[in-house]
Design a protein around this motif. Structure first.
Motif, short mmCIF file in Angstrom:
data_model
loop_
_atom_site.label_atom_id
_atom_site.label_comp_id
_atom_site.label_asym_id
_atom_site.label_seq_id
_atom_site.Cartn_x
_atom_site.Cartn_y
_atom_site.Cartn_z
N ARG A 82 0.83 -1.21 0.00
CA ARG A 82 0.00 0.00 0.00
C ARG A 82 0.87 1.26 0.00
NH1 ARG A 82 -5.11 1.88 1.64
NH2 ARG A 82 -5.15 4.06 0.96
N ASN A 86 1.29 4.07 -3.06
CA ASN A 86 1.05 5.50 -2.84
C ASN A 86 2.23 6.34 -3.32
OD1 ASN A 86 -1.47 5.14 -1.70
ND2 ASN A 86 -0.74 5.19 0.41
N HIS A 89 2.58 6.31 -7.13
CA HIS A 89 1.51 7.10 -7.74
C HIS A 89 1.86 8.58 -7.74
CE1 HIS A 89 -2.51 9.07 -7.99
NE2 HIS A 89 -2.72 8.11 -8.87
#
Length: 333
Positions: A82, A86, A89
């Motif tokens: 996760r 992030n 991105h």
């Protein structure tokens, strides 16, 4: 329906195509806020969708990263994924996640698949069973970072926890609370998986520091499906342990299941500390003392190290970057 091009966006926003291109690549240094707003409005009104294939060919990048985890069932793995997603991105990259199930052959298949898809780099929780492949990737200067596990002589940037310190924090807490008969249970060490070996070594070192004799019978390593049997053996001893270090979250779950099945009470009958923070730790009764890994910091560092390689800015000889664990004291010890 006519396909909207970058030229259409440029004409609509009354800017050059190169300005739109810079906007799409998030290079905003030389354009005003007003220009950015005009381009954004034009993209939305025209429903423009960039041609990813053309962009990849032009920039010689797929803006895609492969992430291969050894075992996605670990809460640490999902937390890291996760955080990695992030961070990438933010940098305009997407990730492809693969689960190797701790099987070298499966890991090899995924590495080859991701190479065929021309990903720009990989972050791998290595099984350790593909040394020749790891070395070929490094030799060809393919961007790669190892996470969590250390592979000796690989010369690949690695981000890992200080596992010996993690075990020491737990043993120190047990001893401070008055316990001396302390066991450790971890999953299999058959393939010399470094975090497991290091946590056992940290357990031994900490006992020696506190001048507590090491009882080999209190050290259990086994496959995940056999943890309950290992616990039954551990607690069948004439003098069973009064405290137990669960070396990862999968072991912790098995320990809690065993405790409930046997009608034991934590910490009255057995004090428990788990390495790896788990979502239910604070809600379990009693709440569980854990050793937390700095997952966000580890993920961010791995992304930074990989991006340096992608941008050909690798600095110095590859090394192992150790991050520090944290004791989260609750009620199970």
């Amino acid at each position: 329906m006519k396909k909207i091009t970058i030229g259409d966006v440029a004409k609509h926003a009354n800017v050059s195509k190169s300005t739109v291109s810079q906007y799409l690549n998030k290079r905003y240094e030389y354009m005003s806020e007003r220009t950015r707003e005009r381009i954004a409005v034009s993209i939305e009104e025209l429903d423009y969708r960039p041609n990813i294939v053309a962009r990849s060919l032009k920039q010689k990048s797929t803006f895609t990263i492969g992430v291969i985890v050894a075992n996605i069932l670990h809460s640490f793995s999902t937390q890291i994924i996760r955080a990695i997603e992030n961070k990438f991105h933010e940098n305009g990259f997407h990730i492809i996640v693969c689960n190797a199930d701790d099987e070298p052959d499966k890991e090899k298949d995924y590495i080859e698949m991701l190479m065929a898809k021309q990903v720009d780099g990989m972050i791998i929780f290595p099984t350790g069973g593909n040394m020749d492949l790891y070395n070929r990737m490094k030799k060809s200067k393919f961007p790669i970072v190892f996470m969590d596990r250390i592979i000796a002589d690989s010369e690949i940037e690695t981000v890992a926890l200080d596992n010996e310190q993690a075990a020491k924090l737990a043993i120190d807490e047990f001893v401070e609370s008055g316990y001396r008969d302390i066991a450790i249970v971890t999953t299999s060490i058959i393939r010399n998986i470094s975090p497991r070996l290091e946590r056992i070594q940290g357990y031994k070192n900490a006992l020696e520091y506190h001048q507590i004799p090491i009882n080999p019978a209190y050290i259990k390593t086994t496959d995940a499906g056999m943890i309950s049997q290992a616990l039954e053996e551990l607690f069948s001893y004439e003098k069973p342990p009064e405290a137990l270090l669960a070396a990862n979250d999968i072991v912790l779950m098995a320990v809690l299941t065993y405790v409930k099945k046997q009608g034991l009470k934590i910490p009255e009958d057995l004090a428990v500390i788990g390495i790896d923070e788990v979502p239910f730790a604070v809600f379990y009764t009693p709440s569980l003392t854990t050793i937390s890994q700095p997952t966000i910091e580890m993920a961010n560092l791995a992304v930074t190290l990989l991006m340096q390689q992608i941008d050909q800015e690798e600095k110095g000889k590859p090394q192992v970057h150790r991050l520090q664990p944290t004791l989260i004291k609750r009620e199970s010890c």
